[in-house]
Design an enzyme around this catalytic site. Structure first.
Site, PDB file in Angstrom:
ATOM      1  N   THR A   6     -10.608  30.525   3.461  1.00  0.00           N
ATOM      2  CA  THR A   6     -10.993  30.036   2.139  1.00  0.00           C
ATOM      3  C   THR A   6     -11.976  28.874   2.288  1.00  0.00           C
ATOM      4  O   THR A   6     -11.727  27.950   3.060  1.00  0.00           O
ATOM      5  CB  THR A   6      -9.740  29.591   1.359  1.00  0.00           C
ATOM      6  OG1 THR A   6      -8.865  30.727   1.292  1.00  0.00           O
ATOM      7  CG2 THR A   6     -10.077  29.118  -0.043  1.00  0.00           C
ATOM      8  N   GLN A  59     -27.026  16.062  16.891  1.00  0.00           N
ATOM      9  CA  GLN A  59     -27.512  14.671  16.978  1.00  0.00           C
ATOM     10  C   GLN A  59     -28.946  14.490  16.481  1.00  0.00           C
ATOM     11  O   GLN A  59     -29.448  13.370  16.464  1.00  0.00           O
ATOM     12  CB  GLN A  59     -27.386  14.142  18.416  1.00  0.00           C
ATOM     13  CG  GLN A  59     -25.947  13.992  18.892  1.00  0.00           C
ATOM     14  CD  GLN A  59     -25.179  12.879  18.184  1.00  0.00           C
ATOM     15  OE1 GLN A  59     -25.749  12.026  17.493  1.00  0.00           O
ATOM     16  NE2 GLN A  59     -23.862  12.874  18.340  1.00  0.00           N
ATOM     17  N   SER A 116     -23.322  19.199  12.212  1.00  0.00           N
ATOM     18  CA  SER A 116     -21.969  18.736  11.903  1.00  0.00           C
ATOM     19  C   SER A 116     -22.038  17.611  10.866  1.00  0.00           C
ATOM     20  O   SER A 116     -22.717  16.603  11.089  1.00  0.00           O
ATOM     21  CB  SER A 116     -21.331  18.220  13.200  1.00  0.00           C
ATOM     22  OG  SER A 116     -20.060  17.687  12.935  1.00  0.00           O
ATOM     23  N   GLY A 117     -21.311  17.777   9.761  1.00  0.00           N
ATOM     24  CA  GLY A 117     -21.401  16.834   8.644  1.00  0.00           C
ATOM     25  C   GLY A 117     -21.076  15.389   8.997  1.00  0.00           C
ATOM     26  O   GLY A 117     -21.724  14.461   8.518  1.00  0.00           O
ATOM     27  N   HIS A 118     -20.056  15.199   9.845  1.00  0.00           N
ATOM     28  CA  HIS A 118     -19.593  13.817  10.073  1.00  0.00           C
ATOM     29  C   HIS A 118     -20.564  12.958  10.880  1.00  0.00           C
ATOM     30  O   HIS A 118     -20.347  11.759  11.049  1.00  0.00           O
ATOM     31  CB  HIS A 118     -18.183  13.801  10.683  1.00  0.00           C
ATOM     32  CG  HIS A 118     -18.097  14.151  12.140  1.00  0.00           C
ATOM     33  ND1 HIS A 118     -17.969  13.188  13.116  1.00  0.00           N
ATOM     34  CD2 HIS A 118     -18.089  15.331  12.780  1.00  0.00           C
ATOM     35  CE1 HIS A 118     -17.879  13.792  14.294  1.00  0.00           C
ATOM     36  NE2 HIS A 118     -17.949  15.090  14.122  1.00  0.00           N
ATOM     37  N   CYS A 174     -12.117   9.389  29.770  1.00  0.00           N
ATOM     38  CA  CYS A 174     -10.920   9.243  30.583  1.00  0.00           C
ATOM     39  C   CYS A 174     -10.244  10.604  30.694  1.00  0.00           C
ATOM     40  O   CYS A 174      -9.580  11.053  29.774  1.00  0.00           O
ATOM     41  CB  CYS A 174      -9.993   8.234  29.939  1.00  0.00           C
ATOM     42  SG  CYS A 174      -8.775   7.627  31.081  1.00  0.00           S
TER      43      CYS A 174
HETATM   44  N1  PLP Z   1     -22.914  18.475  19.838  1.00  0.00           N
HETATM   45  C1  PLP Z   1     -23.250  17.196  20.024  1.00  0.00           C
HETATM   46  C2  PLP Z   1     -24.573  16.862  20.624  1.00  0.00           C
HETATM   47  C3  PLP Z   1     -22.361  16.182  19.666  1.00  0.00           C
HETATM   48  O1  PLP Z   1     -22.697  14.898  19.856  1.00  0.00           O
HETATM   49  C4  PLP Z   1     -21.099  16.534  19.119  1.00  0.00           C
HETATM   50  C5  PLP Z   1     -20.120  15.497  18.780  1.00  0.00           C
HETATM   51  O2  PLP Z   1     -20.096  14.432  19.350  1.00  0.00           O
HETATM   52  C6  PLP Z   1     -20.816  17.892  18.936  1.00  0.00           C
HETATM   53  C7  PLP Z   1     -21.747  18.830  19.302  1.00  0.00           C
HETATM   54  C8  PLP Z   1     -19.515  18.330  18.378  1.00  0.00           C
HETATM   55  O3  PLP Z   1     -19.453  18.126  17.000  1.00  0.00           O
HETATM   56  P1  PLP Z   1     -18.043  18.119  16.251  1.00  0.00           P
HETATM   57  O4  PLP Z   1     -17.381  16.853  16.581  1.00  0.00           O
HETATM   58  O5  PLP Z   1     -18.385  18.235  14.811  1.00  0.00           O
HETATM   59  O6  PLP Z   1     -17.310  19.314  16.748  1.00  0.00           O
END
Ligand code: PLP
Length: 397
Positions: free
Chosen positions: A237, A179, A199-201, A325
């Site tokens: 891969t 984050q 994390s890319g997304h 939930c």
């Molecule tokens: N760490 C934090 C602080 C996150 O907010 C998230 C995802 O919300 C993750 C790790 C996990 O990342 P990923 O969804 O790419 O596994």
């Protein structure tokens, strides 16, 4: 649609998609192959590794390993360090980590490791002296997130790294940077952080790709065994199109950092102040001054978060509540509980997370609609006397 849930995931930037397309369409060779058809994907992989090196501020691209997501990066770091230091049986983390860290620690606890979970104060700031006191010579690993996903509060990881290395130099330090990536400057080479996951997304690349920084003095066992991709640490891969996308997204995020710190913050502050001013049963759940620029977490007292989200959703607004939930019951957020947020606001807390694609018009619309939603929901709340008191206090301010 107004998307204010960018801490959950982000939209793929058009420029990222365009960079990926050739590797999905034409340049599909396995990057590890010997023939010349593989040279372009192999080179692209190298380039992306250098882009991620620069993004996290590492010294060498050899310190960057590609993974599938932030969760895999955290699992690789934690399990990898623990497996390489079997004689050390003590671990430290915080009460406010993401489940990918917390649940990995819980599993290790079941295996007999002793774990200390460090608390936070009402503003979400980590108790550094507690962490310092808990450090031991047999502490194998400390894990602290750089920024919290629910509140945006920033942990002083550079300072924590200094404390760890001065007291117990052999203890490894993993930072979940998922984050903080793209929201604040990260420069691991100027710190004593050993491992960092991203994390890319979360910064406008697609889902399904992440990275782990491992400094040259840290040894890890691998989570996925197989071929020698990623220098034997992570078999499989290489996912060239997604890695290329993440590299491009990292460069774009670095270029946009100034905008993020100024403009995104301005819009976040406008949204936050607009809501806090116009909605009498609202309160901020976080340290006002010590946060990433895109996140605000607001508690609405005596109303249900899920109802707020449904009303927002009816207007096309995407936000999120801290509660998950689980097994049919609504569990309040472990982060807000660790902060001691009163139960009156625990169930009605909403996270709005912006991005560089958020517009002023969108923010103005949410500011306009929030009092209307809250008007409806407070009318059906069973806590009418308490709400009346709150209204009077607000009037007197
Ligand atoms: N760490 C934090 C602080 C996150 O907010 C998230 C995802 O919300 C993750 C790790 C996990 O990342 P990923 O969804 O790419 O596994």
């Amino acid at each position: 649609m107004i998307y204010l849930d960018n801490n959950a995931t982000t939209k793929v930037d058009e420029k990222v998609l365009n960079e990926m397309l050739p590797y999905l369409r034409d340049e599909y060779a396995n990057a590890s192959s010997m023939y010349s058809f593989a040279s372009k994907p192999a080179k692209a992989l190298q380039e992306a590794r250098a882009q991620i090196r620069d993004f996290v501020g590492a010294k060498d691209e050899k310190e960057i390993y590609f993974t599938s997501c932030g969760s895999e990066s955290a699992n690789t770091a934690i399990k990898g360090v623990v497996n390489c230091n079997k004689e050390k049986r003590h671990l430290i983390t915080t009460k406010i980590e993401h489940p990918c860290v917390l649940n990995t620690y819980k599993e290790l606890e079941k295996q007999g490791y002793e774990v200390d979970y460090i608390g936070v104060n009402a503003q979400g700031d980590l108790n550094i002296s507690e962490l310092t006191e808990k450090l031991r010579k047999d502490t194998a690993l400390v894990s602290v997130m750089w920024a919290n996903n629910e509140t945006g509060v920033i942990n002083p990881v550079e300072e924590i790294a200094e404390i760890i290395k001065s007291r117990s130099p052999q203890t490894k330090f993993f930072v979940d940077g998922v984050q903080s990536a793209g929201k604040i400057q990260m420069n691991v080479k100027d710190t004593k952080i050993d491992l960092l996951g991203i994390s890319g997304h979360k910064f406008h690349a697609p889902k399904g790709v992440g990275a782990l920084y491992v400094n040259s003095s840290t040894r890890l066992t691998s989570l996925i065994n197989g071929g020698h991709q990623e220098r034997g640490l992570r078999a499989g891969t290489e996912n060239v199109p997604y890695i290329v996308g993440m590299g491009k997204a990292a460069t774009l995020a670095s270029d946009a950092l100034e905008y993020e710190l100024k403009e995104v913050k301005r819009l976040r502050d406008k949204l936050e102040n607009g809501i806090l001013r116009n909605v009498y049963n609202s309160r901020l759940n976080a340290n006002l001054l010590n946060r990433v620029p895109n996140t605000t977490n607001i508690g609405f007292e005596y109303v249900e978060g899920e109802l707020i989200l449904l009303h927002l959703s009816d207007l096309g607004i995407c936000a999120s509540s801290g509660s998950a939930c689980t097994s049919g019951s609504l569990e309040p957020s472990h982060v807000l509980r660790a902060m001691g947020v009163p139960f009156t606001a625990l169930h009605g807390s909403i996270r709005f997370s912006l991005s560089r694609f958020t517009t002023e018009k969108e923010v103005d619309f949410v500011i306009e609609k929030m009092p209307e939603i809250m008007d409806k929901l407070t009318k059906i709340s069973p806590f009418q006397d308490e709400l009346k008191k709150l209204r009077e206090i607000k009037k007197g301010e």
